[in-house]
Scaffold this active site. Structure first.
Site, PDB file in Angstrom:
ATOM      1  N   HIS A 167       0.842  -1.198   0.000  1.00 14.84           N
ATOM      2  CA  HIS A 167       0.000   0.000   0.000  1.00 14.84           C
ATOM      3  C   HIS A 167       0.884   1.257   0.000  1.00 14.84           C
ATOM      4  O   HIS A 167       0.689   2.159  -0.818  1.00 14.84           O
ATOM      5  CB  HIS A 167      -0.902  -0.045   1.244  1.00 14.84           C
ATOM      6  N   GLU A 168       1.892   1.262   0.893  1.00 19.15           N
ATOM      7  CA  GLU A 168       2.770   2.427   0.989  1.00 19.15           C
ATOM      8  C   GLU A 168       3.608   2.608  -0.271  1.00 19.15           C
ATOM      9  O   GLU A 168       3.864   3.729  -0.701  1.00 19.15           O
ATOM     10  CB  GLU A 168       3.673   2.329   2.222  1.00 19.15           C
ATOM     11  N   ASP A 225      -5.907   8.428   4.014  1.00 17.88           N
ATOM     12  CA  ASP A 225      -5.714   8.820   2.618  1.00 17.88           C
ATOM     13  C   ASP A 225      -6.958   9.509   2.074  1.00 17.88           C
ATOM     14  O   ASP A 225      -6.871  10.430   1.259  1.00 17.88           O
ATOM     15  CB  ASP A 225      -5.405   7.585   1.768  1.00 17.88           C
ATOM     16  N   HIS A 271       1.747   4.574  -2.798  1.00 16.43           N
ATOM     17  CA  HIS A 271       1.909   6.030  -2.641  1.00 16.43           C
ATOM     18  C   HIS A 271       3.273   6.480  -3.190  1.00 16.43           C
ATOM     19  O   HIS A 271       3.365   7.439  -3.954  1.00 16.43           O
ATOM     20  CB  HIS A 271       1.868   6.420  -1.161  1.00 16.43           C
TER      21      HIS A 271
HETATM   22 ZN    ZN Z   1      -2.092   5.223   2.563  1.00 15.23          ZN
END
Ligand code: ZN
Length: 354
Positions: A54-55, A160, A58
């Protein structure tokens, strides 16, 4: 540090290690079924991998817009991809903020497709966490990813979703106003969580609400601060009345000026050229240690720099830090227009952020 992919290091906050050990410990103690315990630990491990992915979502989206990521930190309350600077375009922020949850959505979609095609059911049969079959394990991982997707898209900072919402509003109005609006939405939502949590006796929901509520204002202050240092010029911050110290000025005179509020000084030669500085640190040191100093010449720093009046405040702050200066004259051609020291910056920012 744990590992580095795409030149971005993954780091673990020590409390995260503590949490993992705790979960592993309880899983082993609470069970008589070793297979279940091992599967549960594997599940936590996969949760950890999904958060890292997930990170990276980003981080890689940020990279695409030229925004570097310093590192990815994992803590018990989740992961954070620490961006070196914030994207200036709302559309970029929108994509970067959404890219994390999007990774979880992709994992969910792929697993769901496979599960649906092979078994016809994509989610675990009941809410008791048991891995009776290998497929149940995969279904739990699937549920985990759709939960991460939904949870992160709650439209409130620091989630987010808060950033997505802010970016959407910022497409229409300025970033600071957008952050203000988004933080109000976040707060209303947070209060809703707290009330609903109390009502339904769900402590975790109430705690999440409390956390969101506290973070909402922080994000707004931070954004306002960023806006201020990016748009204000040195001219707006500089002080035009200041003492021009000379090498032959006595220290008693310095103490007197210090007492009346000036913290840092620029030292000039007889022709009026800045040749050094007398930082607060030196003066305080002389006062506490009662050092025998007669004139400025006895102790000052020949470290000196200059800043142009149209330079942005953020650049001035970086410059002071890099040069190890506590004060800098603002120079236009040969004319010295004023000075800026750390106190001036602090007061200016405090006045604006409030
Ligand atoms: Zn996030």
């Amino acid at each position: 540090m744990l590992a580095t992919f795409f030149n971005i290091p993954v780091k673990v906050h020590w409390t995260f290690g503590l949490l993992l050990s705790f979960i592993t410990y309880t899983a082993i103690v609470d069970t008589t079924n070793w297979q279940q315990a091992l599967l549960f630990i594997s599940f936590v491990f996969i949760l950890f991998i999904c958060v890292v992915l997930h990170e990276y979502g980003h981080a890689l989206a940020a990279k695409r817009f030229g925004v570097k990521t310093k590192d990815i930190i994992l803590s018990p309350i989740g992961g954070v991809a620490r961006l070196v600077n914030m994207p200036s375009k709302p559309a970029h922020e929108l994509v970067i903020a959404f890219a994390g949850p999007f990774v979880n959505l992709v994992i969910f979609s792929v697993l769901s497709t496979v599960l649906w095609a092979t078994t016809g059911s994509v989610l675990p049969p009941n809410d008791e966490m048991q891995f009776n079959t290998a497929l149940d394990f995969v279904r739990w991982v699937n549920l985990l990813n759709i939960s991460l997707f939904v949870f992160n898209l709650i439209p409130a900072f620091p989630m987010d979703g808060g950033r997505v919402l802010r970016a959407l509003i910022a497409l229409k109005i300025g970033r600071v106003k957008a952050t203000h609006l988004a933080s109000i939405v976040g707060r209303v939502l947070a209060i809703g969580f707290i009330i609903f949590g109390v009502y339904s006796q769900n402590l975790i929901l109430s705690l999440i609400g409390l956390f969101i509520f506290m973070m909402a204002g922080k994000e707004y202050d931070q954004t306002k601060l960023t806006e201020i240092v990016q748009t204000t010029t040195a001219r707006e911050v500089m002080r035009t009345t200041f003492t021009k110290l000379q090498l032959h000025d006595g220290y008693p005179f310095v103490f007197q000026q210090f007492e009346s509020g000036e913290r840092n000084f620029v030292v000039f030669d007889l022709l009026g050229n800045p040749i050094g500085t007398l930082p607060e640190l030196f003066i305080k040191d002389a006062i506490t240690n009662k050092t025998n100093l007669n004139t400025v010449n006895d102790r000052y720093s020949d470290n000196i720099g200059t800043v142009a009046p149209d330079q942005k405040l953020g650049v001035v702050i970086e410059y002071l830090k890099k040069m190890g200066l506590s004060i800098v004259p603002i120079v236009d051609g040969n004319a010295i227009l004023g000075v800026i020291d750390r106190q001036d910056i602090e007061l200016f920012i405090r006045d604006k952020v409030g």
